[in-house]
Design an enzyme around this catalytic site. Structure first.
Site, PDB file in Angstrom:
ATOM      1  N   SER A  79       0.847  -1.198   0.000  1.00  0.00           N
ATOM      2  CA  SER A  79       0.000   0.000   0.000  1.00  0.00           C
ATOM      3  C   SER A  79       0.886   1.253   0.000  1.00  0.00           C
ATOM      4  CB  SER A  79      -0.939  -0.041   1.209  1.00  0.00           C
ATOM      5  OG  SER A  79      -1.946   0.933   1.108  1.00  0.00           O
ATOM      6  N   HIS A  90      -8.060  -4.894  -1.376  1.00  0.00           N
ATOM      7  CA  HIS A  90      -6.872  -4.152  -0.952  1.00  0.00           C
ATOM      8  C   HIS A  90      -6.147  -4.946   0.124  1.00  0.00           C
ATOM      9  CE1 HIS A  90      -4.385  -0.587  -0.551  1.00  0.00           C
ATOM     10  NE2 HIS A  90      -4.502  -0.674   0.770  1.00  0.00           N
ATOM     11  N   ASP A 113      -9.877  -3.383  -6.022  1.00  0.00           N
ATOM     12  CA  ASP A 113      -9.267  -2.730  -4.866  1.00  0.00           C
ATOM     13  C   ASP A 113      -9.954  -1.378  -4.664  1.00  0.00           C
ATOM     14  OD1 ASP A 113      -7.656  -1.297  -3.092  1.00  0.00           O
ATOM     15  OD2 ASP A 113      -5.784  -2.086  -3.899  1.00  0.00           O
TER      16      ASP A 113
END
Length: 392
Positions: free
Chosen positions: A196, A357, A328
């Site tokens: 991320s 995600h 996502d």
């Protein structure tokens, strides 16, 4: 009077239920095996990295958890069900030239020699306590690597020493960490893995990397937000705003509150109003209030453009492998610059059909490693055994 047990309507309904349930099971099973189970798509230009992946890296079929195949369920439930791996840390504090501190959590390992150094960069407000960070570190240890989790300032149960948070577009801290690591392990290959926000920082670092002072041998990035403008738009949709945006916005405010004493001590030098911070409810509101003035941007759109790796793909000279899912909520499919990725032979994107995600759950009981973790282990093993494939 006829008993309900023998009522014709009741018996017909019972019979229909016993027939319809297996029928629904068969229909869903067919759908799952035909449309959900898949081998991820590889997006990569022709060159050494593509040949390396096709020859050495087993992009196995991905079997998403059958009762949670969607992106939202994958995103939310992975953190709920995943049991932490059996690892322990030893913390080292690295001082920075501006008076700050970076907490480095080394995974305990009593080996005398190592095959490589793996540096793990967690996501927004995440750290060494995050399950995905620990599983990547666990994979690194399994394959004989020295592994360390680099916690962003103020994260991983550490405190800020200066009023400076992590910023997706600023990679100075990563450079400091890598310089420090090179002095400790000058002869080991450096593999850097980011998740991320950590993956975004790594990508932006490689886009700005000075080849004359090169530290990263290969990178791995999972679930990065490629285009911050499109990510913000996705996070502002009603469900995403309530489920993810407000939750992370609250975490950012909490991070600031945990360091209130330091901020209050330096409030006269702060480029933002400290009293406005508790009113932030989303990531964008926090960025506009704190990140933008703290890092010298005029507007949040300037920061988001600078932080978006989608506009810098052509500048990367070091091989890096990405994994993303089109569902996502932080980086929707329209935010992934597929054509630009394919133009740079140093970039490879493994694109799954689902995964959300940092989800990528698989198996009926998704309590252990995910497809992302398994892929990272295979990637690591392939590179350690066949890194010569990527050299001139």
């Amino acid at each position: 009077m006829q008993l309900p047990l023998f009522d014709k309507t009741f018996l017909t309904g019972l019979l229909n239920w016993r027939i319809s349930l297996p029928a629904l099971f068969c229909i869903y099973s067919s759908y799952y095996w035909m449309y959900t189970v898949h081998r991820p798509k590889l997006i990569c230009g022709q060159g050494k990295l593509r040949r390396f992946i096709e020859k050495r890296l087993k992009t196995d079929y991905y079997y998403p958890t059958c009762w949670a195949p969607g992106g939202h369920l994958q995103t939310i439930l992975r953190a709920v069900f995943q049991i932490l791996p059996p690892i322990h840390y030893t913390r080292e504090i690295l001082p920075t030239p501006d008076g700050g501190e970076i907490a480095l959590d080394w995974i305990d390992d009593d080996r005398d020699t190592y095959r490589g150094l793996v540096v793990i960069l967690p996501g927004l407000t995440g750290g060494s306590q995050s399950s995905y960070s620990q599983y990547l570190g666990y994979q690194a240890k399994l394959f004989g690597c020295r592994a360390v989790i680099y916690n962003n300032r103020g994260c991983g149960n550490s405190l800020l020493k200066t009023p400076k948070f992590a910023c997706a577009a600023h990679t100075d801290d990563l450079h400091i960490v890598l310089q420090f690591m090179k002095k400790k392990y000058p002869d080991l290959p450096f593999i850097v893995a980011g998740v991320s926000l950590g993956g975004i920082i790594l990508s932006n670092y490689l886009a700005n990397e000075d080849i004359k002072e090169k530290y990263v041998d290969i990178g791995f990035a999972a679930s990065i937000a490629w285009d911050f403008h499109k990510s913000q738009a996705s996070l502002e949709t009603p469900f995403n705003r309530i489920t993810y945006n407000r939750y992370l916005g609250k975490n950012l405010v909490k991070l600031a509150e945990n360091n209130y004493e330091m901020f209050h001590k330096n409030r006269d030098q702060l480029p933002f109003n400290l009293d406005d911070v508790p009113n932030c409810t989303t990531i964008a509101e926090f960025d506009a209030c704190v990140t933008v003035p703290l890092f010298g941007y005029k507007h949040i759109s300037d920061y988001y453009s600078d932080a978006s790796f989608a506009f810098k793909t052509h500048r990367v000279k070091t091989p890096i492998v990405f994994i993303n899912a089109p569902n996502d909520p932080f980086s929707p499919e329209n935010a992934i610059p597929v054509d630009d990725i394919a133009k740079n032979s140093n970039l490879a994107l493994i694109l799954t059909k689902t995964g959300g995600h940092i989800g990528f759950m698989e198996g009926l009981f998704p309590v252990g490693s995910t497809y992302m973790d398994r892929l990272f282990g295979q990637f690591l093993e392939a590179y350690l055994d066949h890194s010569s494939d990527l050299k001139d």
